[in-house]
Design a protein around this motif. Structure first.
Motif, PDB file in Angstrom:
ATOM      1  N   LYS A  14      -4.116  -0.842   1.872  1.00  0.00           N
ATOM      2  CA  LYS A  14      -5.198   0.041   1.457  1.00  0.00           C
ATOM      3  C   LYS A  14      -4.808   1.492   1.726  1.00  0.00           C
ATOM      4  N   SER A  15      -5.361   2.367   0.946  1.00  0.00           N
ATOM      5  CA  SER A  15      -5.114   3.793   1.130  1.00  0.00           C
ATOM      6  C   SER A  15      -5.540   4.228   2.525  1.00  0.00           C
ATOM      7  N   GLY A  16      -4.709   4.999   3.169  1.00  0.00           N
ATOM      8  CA  GLY A  16      -5.026   5.489   4.509  1.00  0.00           C
ATOM      9  C   GLY A  16      -4.366   4.719   5.637  1.00  0.00           C
ATOM     10  N   THR A  17      -3.833   3.555   5.325  1.00  0.00           N
ATOM     11  CA  THR A  17      -3.162   2.766   6.361  1.00  0.00           C
ATOM     12  C   THR A  17      -1.693   3.154   6.446  1.00  0.00           C
ATOM     13  N   SER A  18      -1.047   2.709   7.523  1.00  0.00           N
ATOM     14  CA  SER A  18       0.377   2.979   7.716  1.00  0.00           C
ATOM     15  C   SER A  18       1.183   1.709   7.513  1.00  0.00           C
ATOM     16  N   VAL A  19       2.352   1.868   6.972  1.00  0.00           N
ATOM     17  CA  VAL A  19       3.215   0.721   6.670  1.00  0.00           C
ATOM     18  C   VAL A  19       4.591   0.962   7.278  1.00  0.00           C
ATOM     19  N   LYS A  20       5.112  -0.046   7.961  1.00  0.00           N
ATOM     20  CA  LYS A  20       6.450   0.063   8.540  1.00  0.00           C
ATOM     21  C   LYS A  20       7.408  -0.847   7.799  1.00  0.00           C
ATOM     22  N   ILE A  21       8.549  -0.308   7.448  1.00  0.00           N
ATOM     23  CA  ILE A  21       9.601  -1.060   6.760  1.00  0.00           C
ATOM     24  C   ILE A  21      10.836  -1.074   7.654  1.00  0.00           C
ATOM     25  N   GLU A  22      11.397  -2.272   7.849  1.00  0.00           N
ATOM     26  CA  GLU A  22      12.587  -2.402   8.688  1.00  0.00           C
ATOM     27  C   GLU A  22      13.845  -2.577   7.842  1.00  0.00           C
ATOM     28  N   CYS A  23      14.919  -1.991   8.312  1.00  0.00           N
ATOM     29  CA  CYS A  23      16.220  -2.125   7.666  1.00  0.00           C
ATOM     30  C   CYS A  23      17.231  -2.532   8.732  1.00  0.00           C
ATOM     31  N   ARG A  24      17.900  -3.658   8.504  1.00  0.00           N
ATOM     32  CA  ARG A  24      18.854  -4.166   9.487  1.00  0.00           C
ATOM     33  C   ARG A  24      20.226  -4.412   8.866  1.00  0.00           C
ATOM     34  N   SER A  25      21.259  -4.007   9.572  1.00  0.00           N
ATOM     35  CA  SER A  25      22.617  -4.394   9.187  1.00  0.00           C
ATOM     36  C   SER A  25      22.929  -5.659   9.974  1.00  0.00           C
ATOM     37  N   LEU A  26      23.232  -6.735   9.265  1.00  0.00           N
ATOM     38  CA  LEU A  26      23.305  -8.049   9.893  1.00  0.00           C
ATOM     39  C   LEU A  26      24.671  -8.358  10.511  1.00  0.00           C
ATOM     40  N   ASP A  27      25.733  -7.865   9.946  1.00  0.00           N
ATOM     41  CA  ASP A  27      27.047  -8.264  10.438  1.00  0.00           C
ATOM     42  C   ASP A  27      27.976  -7.075  10.664  1.00  0.00           C
ATOM     43  N   ALA A  84      -0.806   6.071   4.021  1.00  0.00           N
ATOM     44  CA  ALA A  84      -0.294   5.884   2.659  1.00  0.00           C
ATOM     45  C   ALA A  84      -1.363   6.138   1.611  1.00  0.00           C
ATOM     46  N   HIS A  85      -0.936   6.693   0.505  1.00  0.00           N
ATOM     47  CA  HIS A  85      -1.818   6.946  -0.632  1.00  0.00           C
ATOM     48  C   HIS A  85      -1.218   6.289  -1.878  1.00  0.00           C
ATOM     49  N   PRO A  86      -1.998   6.100  -2.914  1.00  0.00           N
ATOM     50  CA  PRO A  86      -1.474   5.438  -4.119  1.00  0.00           C
ATOM     51  C   PRO A  86      -0.205   6.072  -4.676  1.00  0.00           C
ATOM     52  N   GLU A  87      -0.061   7.363  -4.541  1.00  0.00           N
ATOM     53  CA  GLU A  87       1.143   8.022  -5.062  1.00  0.00           C
ATOM     54  C   GLU A  87       2.405   7.680  -4.261  1.00  0.00           C
ATOM     55  N   ASP A  88       2.202   7.034  -3.103  1.00  0.00           N
ATOM     56  CA  ASP A  88       3.354   6.589  -2.307  1.00  0.00           C
ATOM     57  C   ASP A  88       3.865   5.232  -2.775  1.00  0.00           C
ATOM     58  N   PHE A 107      23.538  -1.740   0.383  1.00  0.00           N
ATOM     59  CA  PHE A 107      22.105  -1.595   0.198  1.00  0.00           C
ATOM     60  C   PHE A 107      21.340  -2.828   0.640  1.00  0.00           C
ATOM     61  N   GLY A 108      20.148  -2.577   1.165  1.00  0.00           N
ATOM     62  CA  GLY A 108      19.208  -3.662   1.386  1.00  0.00           C
ATOM     63  C   GLY A 108      18.574  -4.045   0.062  1.00  0.00           C
ATOM     64  N   PRO A 109      17.813  -5.144   0.047  1.00  0.00           N
ATOM     65  CA  PRO A 109      17.209  -5.627  -1.197  1.00  0.00           C
ATOM     66  C   PRO A 109      16.018  -4.804  -1.658  1.00  0.00           C
ATOM     67  N   GLY A 110      15.538  -3.897  -0.830  1.00  0.00           N
ATOM     68  CA  GLY A 110      14.421  -3.052  -1.229  1.00  0.00           C
ATOM     69  C   GLY A 110      13.074  -3.601  -0.799  1.00  0.00           C
ATOM     70  N   THR A 111      12.101  -2.720  -0.686  1.00  0.00           N
ATOM     71  CA  THR A 111      10.720  -3.069  -0.344  1.00  0.00           C
ATOM     72  C   THR A 111       9.796  -2.431  -1.367  1.00  0.00           C
ATOM     73  N   ARG A 112       8.998  -3.264  -2.006  1.00  0.00           N
ATOM     74  CA  ARG A 112       8.021  -2.739  -2.972  1.00  0.00           C
ATOM     75  C   ARG A 112       6.710  -2.466  -2.251  1.00  0.00           C
ATOM     76  N   LEU A 113       6.261  -1.239  -2.315  1.00  0.00           N
ATOM     77  CA  LEU A 113       5.009  -0.845  -1.682  1.00  0.00           C
ATOM     78  C   LEU A 113       3.980  -0.521  -2.744  1.00  0.00           C
ATOM     79  N   LEU A 114       2.830  -1.151  -2.619  1.00  0.00           N
ATOM     80  CA  LEU A 114       1.711  -0.868  -3.516  1.00  0.00           C
ATOM     81  C   LEU A 114       0.529  -0.446  -2.656  1.00  0.00           C
ATOM     82  N   VAL A 115       0.076   0.761  -2.861  1.00  0.00           N
ATOM     83  CA  VAL A 115      -1.052   1.281  -2.105  1.00  0.00           C
ATOM     84  C   VAL A 115      -2.284   1.311  -3.016  1.00  0.00           C
ATOM     85  N   LEU A 116      -3.311   0.605  -2.588  1.00  0.00           N
ATOM     86  CA  LEU A 116      -4.504   0.497  -3.442  1.00  0.00           C
ATOM     87  C   LEU A 116      -5.520   1.606  -3.138  1.00  0.00           C
TER      88      LEU A 116
END
Lengths: 116, 113
Positions: A14-27, A84-88, A107-116
């Motif tokens: 939802k708009s106004g919330t915070s989202v954390k995305i993790e990126c890990r190098s595995l090997d 987060a806002h919809p434009e994010d 590259f990582g596989p990516g994270t799709r973020l949808l802010v409502l």
């Protein structure tokens, strides 16, 4: 080859919330990680470069207080989209540099973020 | 300034050969990368050139001419799965303390049967 993972792969919030995305190098150990954003049918846009143990370097136009980056270890970097806002809404991709002469970014596989 | 140009879109036939060109203008060139990106997915590394000449890797080859600021990616024996965007990126010294990767807008390659 070198593997980079991202979590989550999809997030809807939802708009106004915070989202954390993790990126890990595995090997491999990544002294440098990069965060990109890609809008539909557009090219990759570098948001910031993070070096382990130091502050991230943000590209022009990217708000560092809105996109918090932490690179606490040689295998983990996190991107937090605050208030987060919809434009994010976008495709967020991380990459990690293995180091050495070629300095190839994986590259990582990516994270799709949808802010409502 | 820094600039990377590559065609927006190209079409080729399955089994044929296609060459995707990339021209660049940078101040501190230190290598050129080619990446493949399928729709909705993150890019994957294809090749890296820092010296002039041709680097061959299976069906894909990449060429660099530093004096001309020019590179191309050559794809042979095209397969339908090669339909993707191909991104040219130049590693450039940013004049401060680090290198940065400057990205082209990508070339969308469409393979037809």
């Amino acid at each position: 080859g070198a593997v980079v993972s991202q979590h989550p792969s999809w997030v809807i919030c939802k708009s106004g919330t915070s989202v954390k995305i993790e990126c890990r190098s595995l090997d491999f150990q990544a002294t440098t990680m990069f965060w990109y954003r890609q809008f539909p049918k557009q090219s990759l846009m570098l948001m910031a470069t993070s070096n382990e143990g130091s502050k991230a370097t943000y590209e022009q136009g990217v708000e560092k207080d809105k996109f918090l980056i932490n690179h606490a270890s040689l295998t983990l970097s996190t991107l937090t989209v605050t208030s987060a806002h919809p434009e994010d809404s976008s495709f967020y991709i991380c990459s990690a540099r293995e180091g050495g002469y070629q300095e190839t970014q994986y590259f990582g596989p990516g994270t799709r973020l949808l802010v409502l | 300034g820094q600039n990377i140009d590559q065609p927006t879109e190209m079409t080729a036939t399955e089994g044929a050969i296609v060459q995707i060109n990339c021209t660049y203008q940078t101040s501190g060139f230190n290598g050129l990368f080619w990446y493949q990106q399928h729709a909705g997915e993150a890019p994957t590394f294809l090749s890296y050139n820092v010296l002039d000449g041709l680097e061959e890797k299976g069906r894909f080859s990449s060429f660099l001419s530093r004096s001309k600021g020019y590179s191309y990616l050559l794809l042979k024996e095209l397969q339908m799965k090669d339909s993707a965007s191909y991104l040219c990126a130049v590693r450039d010294w940013n004049g401060k303390s680090n290198y940065q990767l400057i990205w082209g807008a990508g070339t969308k390659l469409i393979i037809k049967p």
